[in-house]
Design an enzyme around this catalytic site. Structure first.
Site, mmCIF file in Angstrom:
data_model
loop_
_atom_site.group_PDB
_atom_site.id
_atom_site.type_symbol
_atom_site.label_atom_id
_atom_site.label_comp_id
_atom_site.label_asym_id
_atom_site.label_seq_id
_atom_site.Cartn_x
_atom_site.Cartn_y
_atom_site.Cartn_z
ATOM 1 N N THR A 1 -0.371 -9.138 6.770
ATOM 2 C CA THR A 1 0.758 -9.788 6.199
ATOM 3 C C THR A 1 0.938 -11.048 6.699
ATOM 4 O O THR A 1 1.493 -12.220 6.086
ATOM 5 C CB THR A 1 1.969 -8.826 6.497
ATOM 6 O OG1 THR A 1 2.206 -7.505 5.754
ATOM 7 C CG2 THR A 1 3.299 -9.692 6.286
ATOM 8 N N GLU B 1 0.790 -1.155 0.135
ATOM 9 C CA GLU B 1 -0.108 0.132 0.040
ATOM 10 C C GLU B 1 0.812 1.244 0.008
ATOM 11 O O GLU B 1 2.110 1.443 0.680
ATOM 12 C CB GLU B 1 -0.849 -0.171 1.333
ATOM 13 C CG GLU B 1 -1.992 -1.150 1.130
ATOM 14 C CD GLU B 1 -2.706 -0.953 2.415
ATOM 15 O OE1 GLU B 1 -2.716 0.059 3.206
ATOM 16 O OE2 GLU B 1 -3.464 -2.258 2.809
ATOM 17 N N VAL C 1 -3.755 -20.127 0.192
ATOM 18 C CA VAL C 1 -5.315 -19.689 0.363
ATOM 19 C C VAL C 1 -6.003 -20.631 1.238
ATOM 20 O O VAL C 1 -5.671 -21.733 1.119
ATOM 21 C CB VAL C 1 -6.043 -19.474 -1.052
ATOM 22 C CG1 VAL C 1 -7.252 -19.490 -0.706
ATOM 23 C CG2 VAL C 1 -5.287 -18.549 -1.934
ATOM 24 N N ASN C 2 -6.535 -20.342 2.263
ATOM 25 C CA ASN C 2 -7.196 -21.291 2.899
ATOM 26 C C ASN C 2 -8.577 -20.778 3.735
ATOM 27 O O ASN C 2 -8.977 -19.621 3.402
ATOM 28 C CB ASN C 2 -6.078 -21.385 4.130
ATOM 29 C CG ASN C 2 -6.067 -20.205 5.273
ATOM 30 O OD1 ASN C 2 -6.638 -19.785 6.219
ATOM 31 N ND2 ASN C 2 -4.788 -19.489 4.821
#
Length: 477
Positions: A297, A110, A304-305
């Site tokens: 973070t 960001e 991915v879970n």
């Protein structure tokens, strides 16, 4: 007779020469006047003095070079920039990490600068007085738009490694989606959408400060979530499906391959299986860089879970549940069941289930990876600071010494027995007189405690009035 003839010839020649001189004078005067007028008009055009005239930059393309491959990449405001946004804690970091794993896309952390600039512009536009001042100074909308566009483009292009497709992830950037679509006509937008109850619970649990949000109240946060998401969703519909794609966090987690194929197709980027294994590229050279200061973070470092899908269930107060339809009508509009606890988001893919089970068994491994990533990031930041100090030693002001090391300007004004206090022989170590008010230090401590309590009371009153205090570093504007 001869004399008269000579006089007539002389007079006739003088009249002829007089006409020639007159014609020559008129021609010369006209020529000089034309040249002067022409030069004046050209100068006015160059200075922008004429009405409806703007200075135009002929070359709008910029080039950035990859130091590792020596390959050059062009970037301009007409390129198809990618903007990822939505509410904080709605999957924006996961989305950018998966795109960052693609070899042709670079998002990065960001910036935090871009949404603040866009918010400042909105404030200028809303304030009649401020807008009038800008117009008086010649800062018209086209001038401000050109300046903001150039600044935003440079930030996106140069805050990370170069790549064919550049991407920005700042959650609240999409609150200005229609404006961005005007100044970046070929930009594409990914609007992350997540169940508002899960988003609000994550904001409150992780204490993510957002201006205007009372992060101690589910009721207040759900109202503010509804307003923000409604604004961004309506703007997404306004710019059209060609430029904006709503991405549901739950579906991205349950069916990552299906949705990543859909997203890459929307962005016109070739398919690459690396987007399904972003965790393998984190912290590696040329891979994904994560910020130590972003709350997500420690989550996106993992595959991915399903861990965060329903972790919010059981935390919503009962009175808030009863008023859910009134507090957050966007839940129903976006397809969520506001009365389901837990809701049924769907059946996950087999690969997602396997990864989720593996994460639970290897928790120590991911904790160690997190430490390594944070340490590498700290070293990289320290190297940049060292280079900046070498370039400009006067830029950085040395840190103030601790309180006990600072010299006392008036060491004996308030307390003439300071040395006795340090030796343990001062009045603070003597027993208090019976029925007395205590020592001077006791009075000072009581006064400081009273000041602290008053500050806490003022903070509580400000929260009751829903007035935002100064946001902490790491919050959102």
């Amino acid at each position: 007779m001869i004399a008269n003839s000579i006089v007539r010839h002389v007079l006739r020649d003088m009249a002829r020469y007089s006409k020639i001189r007159t014609l020559a004078t008129v021609f010369a005067t006209a020529s000089i006047t034309f040249l002067l007028l022409q030069s004046t008009c050209d100068e006015k055009k160059m200075m922008g003095g004429l009405n409806n005239q703007r200075m135009v930059q002929r070359s709008t393309d910029h080039v950035i070079k990859d130091k590792q491959t020596d390959k050059e990449y062009e970037y301009s405001r007409d390129m198809p920039l990618i903007f990822i946004g939505g509410m904080p804690r709605s999957g924006t970091t996961l989305m950018r990490a998966m795109l960052d794993a693609h070899p042709d896309v670079r998002c990065g952390e960001e910036t935090r600068v871009i949404p603040r600039l866009l918010s400042m512009r909105q404030q200028w536009r809303k304030s009649v007085k401020e807008h009038a001042r800008l117009l008086e100074a010649g800062l018209t909308d086209p001038v401000i738009d050109d300046a903001l566009t150039a600044f935003i483009l440079e930030i996106i292009a140069k805050h990370g490694d170069p790549a064919p497709r550049l991407c920005n992830k700042d959650p609240f950037t999409l609150k200005s989606m229609t404006y961005l679509h005007d100044v970046f006509p070929h930009g594409q937008y990914l609007l992350m959408i997540r169940d508002g109850r899960a988003t609000v619970h994550s904001i409150i649990e992780r204490k993510v400060t957002i201006t205007g949000f009372d992060i101690t109240s589910y009721r207040d946060c759900l109202k503010k979530w509804n307003t923000a998401v409604e604004s961004m969703y309506n703007q997404c519909l306004q710019v059209g499906p060609q430029w904006c794609l709503p991405v549901y966090y739950e579906q991205l987690v349950l069916h990552p391959e299906e949705w990543m194929r859909k997203i890459l197709g929307f962005l016109k980027v070739d398919w690459d299986t690396s987007v399904l294994h972003h965790e393998d590229a984190i912290g590696k050279p040329g891979g994904i860089s994560l910020s130590r200061r972003e709350p997500s973070t420690n989550q996106v470092i993992k595959p991915v879970n399903l861990g965060a899908l329903t972790s919010w269930v059981g935390h919503i107060p009962d009175d808030v549940k009863r008023d859910m339809n009134k507090l957050a009508p966007m839940l129903d509009k976006l397809g969520y069941d506001p009365n389901a606890y837990p809701p049924n988001y769907g059946t996950p893919d087999k690969e997602v289930l396997e990864k989720s089970n593996r994460i639970e068994k290897e928790s120590e491994k991911w904790a160690e990876n997190m430490k390594i990533v944070q340490e590498n990031k700290r070293k990289a930041v320290d190297d940049v600071i060292k280079q900046e100090k070498l370039a400009d030693p006067n830029r950085f002001v040395p840190d103030r010494p601790p309180m006990q090391q600072r010299p006392q300007k008036f060491p004996n004004r308030m307390n003439p027995n300071r040395q006795q206090y340090q030796d343990g022989n001062g009045p603070e170590n003597k027993p208090k007189p019976a029925g007395g008010k205590g020592t001077f230090d006791d009075l000072m401590k009581a006064r400081m405690e009273g000041d602290r309590q008053r500050q806490q009371q003022q903070l509580h009153q400000r929260r009751q009035r829903r007035e935002p205090a100064h946001p902490r570093v790491g919050g959102y504007y």
